[in-house]
Structures are given as structure tokens and as C-alpha cells.
Write a protein that holds these residues in place. Sequence first.
Motif, PDB file in Angstrom:
ATOM      1  N   CYS A   1     -59.541  17.172  35.680  1.00 37.01           N
ATOM      2  CA  CYS A   1     -59.592  17.452  37.123  1.00 37.01           C
ATOM      3  C   CYS A   1     -59.788  18.943  37.403  1.00 37.01           C
ATOM      4  O   CYS A   1     -59.219  19.790  36.709  1.00 37.01           O
ATOM      5  N   HIS A   2     -60.583  19.217  38.419  1.00 34.70           N
ATOM      6  CA  HIS A   2     -60.676  20.575  38.946  1.00 34.70           C
ATOM      7  C   HIS A   2     -59.542  20.726  39.957  1.00 34.70           C
ATOM      8  O   HIS A   2     -59.515  20.014  40.975  1.00 34.70           O
TER       9      HIS A   2
ATOM     10  N   PRO B   1     -57.902  27.150  42.985  1.00 30.06           N
ATOM     11  CA  PRO B   1     -57.118  26.086  43.637  1.00 30.06           C
ATOM     12  C   PRO B   1     -56.650  26.516  45.021  1.00 30.06           C
ATOM     13  O   PRO B   1     -56.303  27.686  45.240  1.00 30.06           O
ATOM     14  N   LYS B   2     -56.637  25.579  45.939  1.00 34.42           N
ATOM     15  CA  LYS B   2     -56.189  25.874  47.312  1.00 34.42           C
ATOM     16  C   LYS B   2     -54.665  25.927  47.400  1.00 34.42           C
ATOM     17  O   LYS B   2     -54.120  26.530  48.307  1.00 34.42           O
TER      18      LYS B   2
ATOM     19  N   LYS C   1     -48.605  25.456  40.125  1.00 41.86           N
ATOM     20  CA  LYS C   1     -47.256  24.942  39.898  1.00 41.86           C
ATOM     21  C   LYS C   1     -46.929  23.810  40.855  1.00 41.86           C
ATOM     22  O   LYS C   1     -46.266  22.826  40.497  1.00 41.86           O
ATOM     23  N   GLU C   2     -47.410  23.917  42.097  1.00 43.91           N
ATOM     24  CA  GLU C   2     -47.177  22.864  43.088  1.00 43.91           C
ATOM     25  C   GLU C   2     -47.973  21.607  42.738  1.00 43.91           C
ATOM     26  O   GLU C   2     -47.471  20.488  42.866  1.00 43.91           O
ATOM     27  N   ILE C   3     -49.219  21.799  42.280  1.00 46.79           N
ATOM     28  CA  ILE C   3     -50.047  20.651  41.888  1.00 46.79           C
ATOM     29  C   ILE C   3     -49.390  19.899  40.737  1.00 46.79           C
ATOM     30  O   ILE C   3     -49.331  18.663  40.722  1.00 46.79           O
ATOM     31  N   VAL C   4     -48.885  20.651  39.772  1.00 51.07           N
ATOM     32  CA  VAL C   4     -48.218  20.022  38.627  1.00 51.07           C
ATOM     33  C   VAL C   4     -46.973  19.264  39.077  1.00 51.07           C
ATOM     34  O   VAL C   4     -46.663  18.181  38.568  1.00 51.07           O
TER      35      VAL C   4
ATOM     36  N   GLY D   1     -58.378  21.971  34.770  1.00 47.68           N
ATOM     37  CA  GLY D   1     -59.223  23.068  34.305  1.00 47.68           C
ATOM     38  C   GLY D   1     -58.943  24.349  35.073  1.00 47.68           C
ATOM     39  O   GLY D   1     -59.641  24.677  36.034  1.00 47.68           O
ATOM     40  N   ILE D   2     -57.932  25.078  34.642  1.00 41.15           N
ATOM     41  CA  ILE D   2     -57.543  26.314  35.334  1.00 41.15           C
ATOM     42  C   ILE D   2     -58.536  27.433  34.993  1.00 41.15           C
ATOM     43  O   ILE D   2     -58.987  28.166  35.852  1.00 41.15           O
TER      44      ILE D   2
END
Length: 457
Positions: A143-144, A184-185, A189-192, A167-168
Motif C-alpha cells: 500500500c501507498h 502520507p496525509k 504512526k497513526e496509519i499503523v 511503502g514509506i
Amino acid sequence: MPENLIQKYNIPVPRYTSYPPANFFYENFGADDYVKAIEASNSEWPENISLYIHIPFCSKLCHFCGCNTQFTRDKEKMGRYVEAVKKEIRMVKRLLDPSRKVSQVHWGGGTPNTLPVEMIRGIMDVIHENFSFIKRPEIAIECHPAMLNENYTGQLVLAGFNRFSLGIQDFRQEVLDNVNRDAPKRPVKEIVSWIRSFENTSVNLDFIYGLPFQDERTFSETIEKALEISPDRLVTFSYAHVPWIKKAQKILEKRGLPEADEKLTMFEAGFKILTENGYTPIGLDHFAKDTDELSIALKNRKLHRNFQGYCTRETTGQVYAFGSTGISQLESVYAQNEKKPDNYVELINQGKFTVEKGYHLNRSEKVIRHVITEIMCNEFVSFEETAAHFSISTEEVKKALNFDKSQFSGFVADGLLEIEGDHNFKVSGSGRFFIRNIAARFDPNLNKTNKQFSKAL
């Protein structure tokens, strides 16, 4: 690492995600060959099935990318492609033994999460309708992070995904801007945390070193920041500069690419940080928490890999690939689909497999593949164990490899490899940095080709 070793071993060699590498595939291999290979695979090892879904679309093209992908935001085009993938899955399923189970599903690209989530769920529904699974399959998606939100993430989990590779590439805006990649918008850490709010999910974070405006200090800061997120696995890919294949990479030359010694200091810095903080090095560029199944598999010398990455022997399966440019990795055959998405869709809609090239492996090549895979994955290979695996003698193993012990003396002298007798080969800690070079020395066909490869470092 000493400068003399960097200069000595920074030469073009294959990455060995397959043996032979994909640029050895030949074009006089078509749909009929693939059908026969699928049918034959039902009686070959491993019995498990691994499914690969290739999504060739991106909403923006990164300059570093070496993948087969194209820019589009056309939902109708995506929909036609998705329907073709579903049809191809059903076409392959009819040729497979129904008793075989799926142990691994991997979505790659491109950017799989370019698709509307309902399209992804539609393909996953077809997979679940047509296949049974082992008890704990790995179902992964690349994922992007710039294209994820909380609802989309939850929908992916409901579709069955239990591993997310984000994919950071780099946390610094300057680096991302210069390689044409969106940041990332929301904080990573929040996405994880969205992903981990569901049971039995895990997270990989992927980074690239060797890009413009990266150096040892900034890359170390990136890895330190990744540690704060505490991913289950982390990858530090070496940027592969192949402008003869991907012309867009020439843009990065103008912006200044780090030299080989600079790249190595970045890798060494990341390696040191990660290994001092509870991560086990897996192969050349992967890291997993000490408690992760990959770390345990490495300790037991039961690690494996395919085009999609490292896996355990339990999740290892023969790979059946779907979508344009997808490469199936069967026991005796590799088969690559048509690369252009529109051509792929047209052929599938005619009820035809789209294979445009492939490779039949003979017995000797299977022996070579086994030896190289063991070195690349488990950092150890035994000719005696290899002989037992194929029910042949160690002399036959050596013959397949065209083995000459003197060819490895340089690695031994440089402290990169230990050899016990003529049968056991163990890569040292420092040898891991040059594992592609060591693997290449077991490849008797490498000196017979004019194929181009990226440099080792």
C-alpha cells in the motif's frame, strides 16, 4: 566495510529473486506451455498454492520505480482490468487439483490501493469462493500510505488481508519531492494504529536508500523514526539504478545519486540501529522482530523467498500470478504474462492465457536454484543436504554447479565466507553485505551471458 572490499565487490550481479533471473526468460513459451505447466504442478512440490495479484496502476509515477506500472485514475479502465483478473483466476482454478490449499496471497504493483476498495474486495471474494486455505495463511497487500484512510484500511481487513506493507521510502519531504512521491496525509504512526486496531494483523515498513538527498545521518534518522512505530518487519531496499530499463530514472542522475560507499554507510547505519533494537537481519535487506516467524524460520534454516519476498516453509507455495506482467513461479516453470494491461484484458476476455515468455528448468538448474536460494535466505548451504533433497550424490551437485572451490577463495580470504571441507558454506556477518556476489559464484551460467544487472551495492 573496508573501501577495498566495496570497490572489489560493487559489480553488476543478479538479485536472485528467481533462478534463473527473469531476464533469462525466452519468448518461445506460450499459453499452451503454461497450461501444461499448471497441470504438471499439481503433482510437484510444494503442494501449497501461493497467489499473486498484480495491479499495474499508480496515481503518480515515482522516478525511482523499476516496476511495470502506468499512470491512470480512470475507474472504468480499472474495472475492466479487475474483471479480467477475476476471469483469469477462474481459468487457472479449473486446472488445479481442488485438494490443494492456498497458504499465501500477495498483492503488488504498481499501487494496489489505487483501486477503489470494492474492486479489491471483488477479487478477494472470487479467491475465497474458489479456494480453500491453510489454517494461518498470509494475505498481504502493498500500500501507498498517502492513499490510505481509516475506512479503506478497515475494508481491506474485512476482505481478509492480515499483512500490510507500507511503502514509506523516506520520511523526509525533500527526498519524496525529488523522486516525485506523495507524502502520507496522516502520520504513519497513526496509519499503523488503524491496522493494529484489528486482531491478527501485522505491518511491514519499506524504505529505499541510495536516493538523492539521502546520507548516513538522514537515513539513520529515518530508521530511528521507524523504530518508534515498531513495525513487525522492515525493509531497507537498495535503490536499483537501471535506466536502460526505466528511462525516468535518468532524472535522478541529474539530482545526484549517492556513490556506492555512501550507500553502504547508509545500510550499515540502518543495520546497526535495527539489530541493536531487537530486529533480526533477514537476507540482504529485510529485518524482522526477533519473535517474528521469519526470524524463527531463519534460526531453523527454514526460510524461503519468491518474487514477493521472504516467507516461511509453511507459507511457501508454488506461485500462480494473475494480471499483466505477473510471473508464475512453479516448480519446473516460470511464466510471465503480457505486460501491457490493455492487451492482457483483451486476451483474457477471449478466454486465452496471456503468457508472453517463460522458462523451463532442467534438473541441474533446479539444483542451482536450491543452492542459491539457501545461501540467499539461510546464509548457509550444504551440498550433502542438497544431494539428499534431490536424491542424488554430492558429486552430481558439484557437477550441476560446475563447482570449483578455488573460485571461493577470495571470499574466504576477505572474511566473507566459511567453508567446511568441500560441502558446507556459511556466510559470515560481514559477508551478508555481499551475499549477491557469493550467490553469483554458484551460478555457472553467469559468465555465459551479456545480460545487464544492477550493481551489488
